[in-house]
Design a protein around this motif. Sequence first.
Motif, PDB file in Angstrom:
ATOM      1  N   ARG A 139      51.565  27.608 -11.407  1.00  0.00           N
ATOM      2  CA  ARG A 139      50.963  28.659 -12.218  1.00  0.00           C
ATOM      3  C   ARG A 139      51.011  29.942 -11.413  1.00  0.00           C
ATOM      4  NH1 ARG A 139      46.491  31.490 -12.935  1.00  0.00           N
ATOM      5  NH2 ARG A 139      45.570  30.607 -11.050  1.00  0.00           N
ATOM      6  N   ARG A 140      51.662  30.964 -11.989  1.00  0.00           N
ATOM      7  CA  ARG A 140      51.849  32.234 -11.281  1.00  0.00           C
ATOM      8  C   ARG A 140      52.511  32.012  -9.923  1.00  0.00           C
ATOM      9  NH1 ARG A 140      45.798  34.821 -12.297  1.00  0.00           N
ATOM     10  NH2 ARG A 140      45.876  34.858 -14.551  1.00  0.00           N
ATOM     11  N   HIS A 141      53.477  31.114  -9.902  1.00  0.00           N
ATOM     12  CA  HIS A 141      54.261  30.798  -8.699  1.00  0.00           C
ATOM     13  C   HIS A 141      53.448  30.105  -7.612  1.00  0.00           C
ATOM     14  CE1 HIS A 141      57.394  33.148 -10.581  1.00  0.00           C
ATOM     15  NE2 HIS A 141      56.587  34.186 -10.635  1.00  0.00           N
ATOM     16  N   GLN A 142      52.244  29.686  -7.933  1.00  0.00           N
ATOM     17  CA  GLN A 142      51.430  28.910  -7.000  1.00  0.00           C
ATOM     18  C   GLN A 142      51.499  27.446  -7.430  1.00  0.00           C
ATOM     19  OE1 GLN A 142      49.706  29.658  -4.277  1.00  0.00           O
ATOM     20  NE2 GLN A 142      49.793  31.877  -4.252  1.00  0.00           N
ATOM     21  N   LYS A 143      51.855  26.575  -6.492  1.00  0.00           N
ATOM     22  CA  LYS A 143      51.993  25.155  -6.821  1.00  0.00           C
ATOM     23  C   LYS A 143      50.619  24.548  -7.123  1.00  0.00           C
ATOM     24  CE  LYS A 143      55.787  25.213  -3.564  1.00  0.00           C
ATOM     25  NZ  LYS A 143      56.189  24.895  -2.174  1.00  0.00           N
ATOM     26  N   VAL A 144      50.593  23.641  -8.081  1.00  0.00           N
ATOM     27  CA  VAL A 144      49.343  22.996  -8.493  1.00  0.00           C
ATOM     28  C   VAL A 144      49.412  21.487  -8.250  1.00  0.00           C
ATOM     29  CG1 VAL A 144      47.769  22.582 -10.432  1.00  0.00           C
ATOM     30  CG2 VAL A 144      48.967  24.785 -10.237  1.00  0.00           C
ATOM     31  N   ILE A 145      50.503  20.866  -8.689  1.00  0.00           N
ATOM     32  CA  ILE A 145      50.741  19.440  -8.489  1.00  0.00           C
ATOM     33  C   ILE A 145      52.090  19.284  -7.803  1.00  0.00           C
ATOM     34  CG2 ILE A 145      51.040  17.189  -9.597  1.00  0.00           C
ATOM     35  CD1 ILE A 145      48.294  18.147 -10.119  1.00  0.00           C
ATOM     36  N   GLU A 146      52.138  18.461  -6.755  1.00  0.00           N
ATOM     37  CA  GLU A 146      53.402  18.192  -6.060  1.00  0.00           C
ATOM     38  C   GLU A 146      53.587  16.686  -5.914  1.00  0.00           C
ATOM     39  OE1 GLU A 146      50.871  19.866  -4.294  1.00  0.00           O
ATOM     40  OE2 GLU A 146      51.583  21.875  -3.796  1.00  0.00           O
ATOM     41  N   GLU A 147      54.835  16.250  -5.834  1.00  0.00           N
ATOM     42  CA  GLU A 147      55.072  14.820  -5.698  1.00  0.00           C
ATOM     43  C   GLU A 147      56.344  14.554  -4.913  1.00  0.00           C
ATOM     44  OE1 GLU A 147      56.545  12.962  -9.527  1.00  0.00           O
ATOM     45  OE2 GLU A 147      55.732  14.840 -10.307  1.00  0.00           O
ATOM     46  N   ALA A 148      56.455  13.329  -4.434  1.00  0.00           N
ATOM     47  CA  ALA A 148      57.654  12.899  -3.711  1.00  0.00           C
ATOM     48  C   ALA A 148      57.891  11.419  -4.009  1.00  0.00           C
ATOM     49  CB  ALA A 148      57.481  13.106  -2.201  1.00  0.00           C
ATOM     50  N   PRO A 149      59.145  11.040  -4.236  1.00  0.00           N
ATOM     51  CA  PRO A 149      60.319  11.913  -4.409  1.00  0.00           C
ATOM     52  C   PRO A 149      60.385  12.478  -5.824  1.00  0.00           C
ATOM     53  CG  PRO A 149      60.983   9.621  -4.589  1.00  0.00           C
ATOM     54  CD  PRO A 149      59.498   9.609  -4.265  1.00  0.00           C
ATOM     55  N   SER A 150      61.423  13.284  -6.104  1.00  0.00           N
ATOM     56  CA  SER A 150      61.602  13.844  -7.438  1.00  0.00           C
ATOM     57  C   SER A 150      62.274  12.813  -8.346  1.00  0.00           C
ATOM     58  CB  SER A 150      62.464  15.103  -7.372  1.00  0.00           C
ATOM     59  OG  SER A 150      62.852  15.518  -8.667  1.00  0.00           O
ATOM     60  N   VAL A 151      61.830  12.793  -9.618  1.00  0.00           N
ATOM     61  CA  VAL A 151      62.456  11.877 -10.572  1.00  0.00           C
ATOM     62  C   VAL A 151      63.755  12.471 -11.122  1.00  0.00           C
ATOM     63  CG1 VAL A 151      60.261  10.870 -11.249  1.00  0.00           C
ATOM     64  CG2 VAL A 151      61.127  12.853 -12.507  1.00  0.00           C
ATOM     65  N   LEU A 152      64.043  13.725 -10.791  1.00  0.00           N
ATOM     66  CA  LEU A 152      65.199  14.404 -11.361  1.00  0.00           C
ATOM     67  C   LEU A 152      66.508  14.037 -10.676  1.00  0.00           C
ATOM     68  CD1 LEU A 152      66.228  16.677 -13.320  1.00  0.00           C
ATOM     69  CD2 LEU A 152      65.909  18.263 -11.412  1.00  0.00           C
ATOM     70  N   LEU A 153      66.472  13.879  -9.364  1.00  0.00           N
ATOM     71  CA  LEU A 153      67.706  13.798  -8.587  1.00  0.00           C
ATOM     72  C   LEU A 153      68.304  12.401  -8.556  1.00  0.00           C
ATOM     73  CD1 LEU A 153      66.820  16.005  -5.476  1.00  0.00           C
ATOM     74  CD2 LEU A 153      67.639  16.710  -7.736  1.00  0.00           C
ATOM     75  N   SER A 154      69.619  12.366  -8.657  1.00  0.00           N
ATOM     76  CA  SER A 154      70.345  11.123  -8.410  1.00  0.00           C
ATOM     77  C   SER A 154      70.447  10.913  -6.910  1.00  0.00           C
ATOM     78  CB  SER A 154      71.742  11.200  -9.022  1.00  0.00           C
ATOM     79  OG  SER A 154      72.517  12.193  -8.338  1.00  0.00           O
ATOM     80  N   GLU A 155      70.807   9.727  -6.497  1.00  0.00           N
ATOM     81  CA  GLU A 155      70.949   9.462  -5.065  1.00  0.00           C
ATOM     82  C   GLU A 155      72.029  10.341  -4.460  1.00  0.00           C
ATOM     83  OE1 GLU A 155      69.128   7.734  -2.977  1.00  0.00           O
ATOM     84  OE2 GLU A 155      67.773   7.271  -4.629  1.00  0.00           O
ATOM     85  N   GLU A 156      73.093  10.592  -5.228  1.00  0.00           N
ATOM     86  CA  GLU A 156      74.185  11.429  -4.708  1.00  0.00           C
ATOM     87  C   GLU A 156      73.707  12.869  -4.503  1.00  0.00           C
ATOM     88  OE1 GLU A 156      77.360  14.343  -4.839  1.00  0.00           O
ATOM     89  OE2 GLU A 156      75.988  13.969  -6.525  1.00  0.00           O
ATOM     90  N   THR A 157      72.950  13.416  -5.489  1.00  0.00           N
ATOM     91  CA  THR A 157      72.433  14.781  -5.357  1.00  0.00           C
ATOM     92  C   THR A 157      71.383  14.838  -4.257  1.00  0.00           C
ATOM     93  OG1 THR A 157      72.822  15.164  -7.716  1.00  0.00           O
ATOM     94  CG2 THR A 157      71.342  16.690  -6.581  1.00  0.00           C
ATOM     95  N   ARG A 158      70.567  13.793  -4.144  1.00  0.00           N
ATOM     96  CA  ARG A 158      69.546  13.736  -3.080  1.00  0.00           C
ATOM     97  C   ARG A 158      70.198  13.861  -1.707  1.00  0.00           C
ATOM     98  NH1 ARG A 158      66.644   9.655  -4.860  1.00  0.00           N
ATOM     99  NH2 ARG A 158      65.065  11.108  -5.655  1.00  0.00           N
ATOM    100  N   ALA A 159      71.306  13.180  -1.514  1.00  0.00           N
ATOM    101  CA  ALA A 159      71.998  13.247  -0.224  1.00  0.00           C
ATOM    102  C   ALA A 159      72.582  14.643   0.002  1.00  0.00           C
ATOM    103  CB  ALA A 159      73.095  12.193  -0.171  1.00  0.00           C
ATOM    104  N   ARG A 160      73.165  15.245  -1.049  1.00  0.00           N
ATOM    105  CA  ARG A 160      73.778  16.563  -0.903  1.00  0.00           C
ATOM    106  C   ARG A 160      72.741  17.651  -0.632  1.00  0.00           C
ATOM    107  NH1 ARG A 160      76.080  19.174  -4.680  1.00  0.00           N
ATOM    108  NH2 ARG A 160      75.365  17.981  -6.493  1.00  0.00           N
ATOM    109  N   ILE A 161      71.622  17.615  -1.360  1.00  0.00           N
ATOM    110  CA  ILE A 161      70.610  18.657  -1.169  1.00  0.00           C
ATOM    111  C   ILE A 161      69.940  18.498   0.191  1.00  0.00           C
ATOM    112  CG2 ILE A 161      68.566  17.517  -2.173  1.00  0.00           C
ATOM    113  CD1 ILE A 161      68.002  20.140  -3.661  1.00  0.00           C
ATOM    114  N   GLY A 162      69.791  17.257   0.651  1.00  0.00           N
ATOM    115  CA  GLY A 162      69.237  17.020   1.981  1.00  0.00           C
ATOM    116  C   GLY A 162      70.149  17.553   3.067  1.00  0.00           C
ATOM    117  N   GLU A 163      71.453  17.331   2.900  1.00  0.00           N
ATOM    118  CA  GLU A 163      72.401  17.816   3.897  1.00  0.00           C
ATOM    119  C   GLU A 163      72.486  19.347   3.868  1.00  0.00           C
ATOM    120  OE1 GLU A 163      74.749  18.199   6.995  1.00  0.00           O
ATOM    121  OE2 GLU A 163      73.726  16.336   6.386  1.00  0.00           O
TER     122      GLU A 163
END
Length: 662
Positions: free
Chosen positions: A238-262
């Motif tokens: 809200r207004r660029h302030q985080k309210v709820i955070e989680e790990a890991p993301s349900v959005l990323l595939s394993e392949e994208t997870r590896a690429r974004i991590g690298e």
Amino acid sequence: MFDTVLVANRGEIACRVIRTLRELGIRSVAVYSDADRRAKHVTDADIAVRIGPPPAQESYLSIPAIIEAARATGARAIHPGYGFLSENADFARACDDVGIVFIGPGVEALGLMGDKIRAKEHVAKAGVPVIQGVTSLGPDGSPLSDGDLEAAAVELGFPILIKPSAGGGGKGMEPVFERSGLSEGLATARRVARAAFGDDTLLLERLVTAPRHIEVQLLADAHGNTIHLVERECSLQRRHQKVIEEAPSVLLSEETRARIGEAACTVARSVGYVGAGTVEFLVSDDAPDEFFFMEMNTRLQVEHPVTELVTGVDLVAWQVRIAAGDTLTIGQDDIVPRGHAVEARVYAEDPESGFLPSTGTILALHEASGDGVRVDSSLVTGLTVSPNYDPMLAKVIAWGTDRAAALSRLDTALSETTVLGVRTNIEYLRALIADPDVQAGRLETTLIERKLPDLAFRHPDAALLCAAAVALTVPNPVEAGVWHTATGWRTGGIRAPRRFVFATNPTERVEVLVEGERFTVGDSTHTVRRVGEAVEVDGVTTRWAIVRDGDVLWLGQDGFSWPLRVVDREAELAEALAAIDRGSRPVAPEVRSPMPGTVVAVPVSDGDLVEAGATIVTVEAMKMEHKLVASIAGRVSLSARPGDLVKLDELLATIEPQETTP
């Protein structure tokens, strides 16, 4: 390893760092302003040193005061936490100058990544994708005029996002959807940037609509080892302030997870990064295999507990060890996420009133506990919540074997959390995580703004008002000491007949008549009995946390809390006389401060004609700006000037309605 470490921060992060220092056998030093003299981090630490008056510029942002406190206590290292001086290269340099270790990256990395403009140019050269944008500085480093910026923004295309080049945490970020809003957006962003970071250089970027905010946690030592520790989803904002955070993301595939991590590791290696840090990316919900670099946070993040819960890695402990010269003993292959973790930030604010900050004294407190539940908090009974600092009070974090289990456990933990004496967002957090889109993982950064108008907030009902009336039958309940509990409350015999009047909001009054077990609330009658430590209303037994503070009763249940003002006969008479005196005369709408704070801008002049909705005064409190607007069109009469310190409900301006010409 260091024998003494000073924590240059306050609140829940100072308490959290001190906890790990204690586990490592390291003596901790807390620093505090006059406003925090009795704060939890002060009593948690082995040593505490006063560093100045309440304003952050004269205490927690005072480099000389903190350096002197470290030298006086023999601290060999300083942990900056997050916020304040955590990303300040001058502070890191000052530590180096006196031989004190700054528990964070080197000055070069701080300087480069602390400047969003340079950081973006740097990572683009390293091959990391970035979002198109322009800066408020010309090729020679001189500031561009507003006219030049407007032209650049038009060429870039709307909508755009204006953000300070220095700092982070969403402060000063202003979305602009059309050219007419650009001038005000630039002025606001500059003002906040100067106040928060001492630098009003701006960055204008294309605003990616409906984006996902994904960040990657890093650890890097001074021996060439860099690893990433799973991504975090931080899209609920809200207004660029985080309210709820989680790990890991349900959005990323394993392949994208590896690429974004690298990609995150590439950013860190490109600046010789050492310590714990986070690289933030925007990921399109429509194309989840694409991501764009936003910024690097050269510090610990507020949401680091979710990473710790799914990896089993104590990030603060590794920050200290790396700063002491240790080599990472965990490799990339050792980082295998286990289960799911979700964090909710508990703020002193009133979501139903536009998230206005709340101040006051913590009168009653109960924090959740149990398997899979972690609470990082600075709360203690008797703590004064000051308008001088960020409104975050605590973080409630839950772990589960999967996302559904973690969300369920978090909801239970929030329902068990009671904070009375200040308004909080706990009820709002429960409503948010219960939303079907949130439950299904359909997240993006505009979700809260879209959902908020339809969120249902609880209001004082008959059961609450009956409980309040029962509570008032006990003489001096605070002194009796039986009300400071979150498991229920006790009461003596009920005397009848009794009459109570409660103010449920500034304009509404509700009368409760008590005759034995018959309670008449407004036009309805209820049967009320005490059952052990609870109250039974019409056969339904409920438990409340109740505490009285003067003429206000604070009641809490299942994360919901409400202050009820007890209206005595004297107050009733005063209100009645005021209404008679006013008669049928039109009332000039008043602009009053909804919280204690500082007037930072008055964009109109005394005597100006203004339209309904025009900004009259901007008040800053708890590191956030709040624009107060005219409720009607009319002529403004000002009572406030920039720089004024104002109290809750202080009159700032009056709008005199203008007669219309037939």
